[in-house]
Design a protein around this motif. Structure first.
Motif, PDB file in Angstrom:
ATOM      1  N   ARG A 135       0.832  -1.205   0.000  1.00 52.03           N
ATOM      2  CA  ARG A 135       0.000   0.000   0.000  1.00 52.03           C
ATOM      3  C   ARG A 135       0.870   1.259   0.000  1.00 52.03           C
ATOM      4  O   ARG A 135       0.519   2.268  -0.643  1.00 52.03           O
ATOM      5  N   GLU A 138       2.026   1.836  -3.472  1.00 53.38           N
ATOM      6  CA  GLU A 138       0.934   2.373  -4.288  1.00 53.38           C
ATOM      7  C   GLU A 138       0.773   3.873  -4.061  1.00 53.38           C
ATOM      8  O   GLU A 138       0.452   4.624  -4.997  1.00 53.38           O
ATOM      9  N   ARG A 141       3.332   5.633  -6.194  1.00 54.42           N
ATOM     10  CA  ARG A 141       2.913   5.677  -7.605  1.00 54.42           C
ATOM     11  C   ARG A 141       1.801   6.707  -7.823  1.00 54.42           C
ATOM     12  O   ARG A 141       1.676   7.269  -8.913  1.00 54.42           O
TER      13      ARG A 141
END
Length: 309
Positions: A135, A138, A141
């Protein structure tokens, strides 16, 4: 590239690190993050202590039911009235004894249950932390570096690896750091030289000199060649000047300080002189002589140094 102007929430503090572990009962997944709800199903997390207490209470309930069942069977199948009374009295005494012993040892029994839970679910906890790490990736990103760092900060309490430290440092290097932020440095020191960490450390020195500790200074001393190559000699001068914050640091890194003393600004030299004068019993070695020579050379007529000339 412009740095992110964000707010970094304060790190969650608990008496024991395991108290940060929570589980989603529906997904059967653990987490160490500050989230209150599972991101997958929305279920409210249950703390590991709460889980252990629930298991412990269920065990006590099961044992109590077993005892009552045995007592009832003894009463039902008693061949005589006298045996019935004996069974009843024995059952009452046994139940009272069980209740008293449980109350006496309830804390230690709970701790045993908690340790058992953590030991049995260690692989599930590791898997949950790995999911937390995914997570955090992510978030990177998605260009949400603050959220990524916040997650990594909690994960690093459980996993101490250079990879996680550097990921945390890289996230911090994209954030506009401020004095009001709860920053950390020593916990992020990697085992080998890392350019990103040095960049972050030099920024921290400007913001909060008190975060420079013995371990931090030792890192700069150990990797001085690489640091000068990447960031120049001024980086070592800055850290050497920060070592003047404490008497113990001056004693520990006197050679390092002496090497760059000629480049220190007046306020750093004045602080060094005050510490040397306040602690005449210490063996300052050649640092004391070098400091006196520098003061005579540069500050001979400066009233702030009249006690040291």
């Amino acid at each position: 590239m412009a740095k992110h102007a964000v707010q970094l929430p304060k790190k969650k503090r608990t008496k024991y690190v395991f108290q940060k572990i929570k589980m989603c009962k529906k997904c059967q997944r653990y987490t160490v993050l500050k989230d209150e709800n599972c991101p997958e199903c929305g279920t409210i997390y249950s703390g590991v202590e709460s889980l252990a207490k629930s298991i412990f209470k269920n065990r006590l309930f099961s044992e109590a039911i077993t005892i009552l069942t045995v007592v009832c069977l003894g009463i039902i199948f008693a061949p005589t009235v006298r045996m019935l009374y004996y069974s009843l009295i024995a059952g009452v005494l046994f139940t009272l004894g069980y209740v008293i012993l449980t109350l006496i040892f309830i804390k230690s029994e709970y701790r045993i249950q908690l340790q058992k839970l953590l030991k049995e679910d260690i692989e599930k906890i590791k898997a949950g932390i790995q999911f937390d790490s995914i997570r955090a990736k992510e978030d990177v990103r998605a260009d949400n570096v603050a959220a990524s760092y916040e997650k990594l900060r909690e994960i690093c309490d459980f996993i101490d690896t250079d990879q996680l430290k550097i990921r945390s440092v890289m996230a911090l290097n994209e954030i506009a750091l401020r004095k009001d932020m709860e920053l950390e440095l020593e916990t992020l020191i990697p085992s080998a030289y890392d350019k990103d960490f040095v960049k972050y450390a030099l920024e921290v020195v400007k913001i909060n000199r008190s975060l420079i500790t013995k371990k931090s200074i030792a890192y700069f001393v150990e990797h001085r060649t690489e640091i000068v190559r990447d960031y120049g000699i001024d980086s070592l001068i800055t850290v050497a000047g920060s070592a003047l914050r404490m008497k113990l640091y001056i004693l520990e890194f006197s050679d390092f300080i002496q090497e760059f003393i000629d480049y220190f600004p007046k306020d750093r030299i004045l602080r060094l002189c005050n510490i040397l004068q306040a602690n005449p019993e210490e063996n300052w070695g050649s640092l004391a002589e070098k400091t006196k020579h520098l003061v005579r050379l540069k500050y001979n007529f400066d009233p702030d140094f009249k006690h040291f000339v």
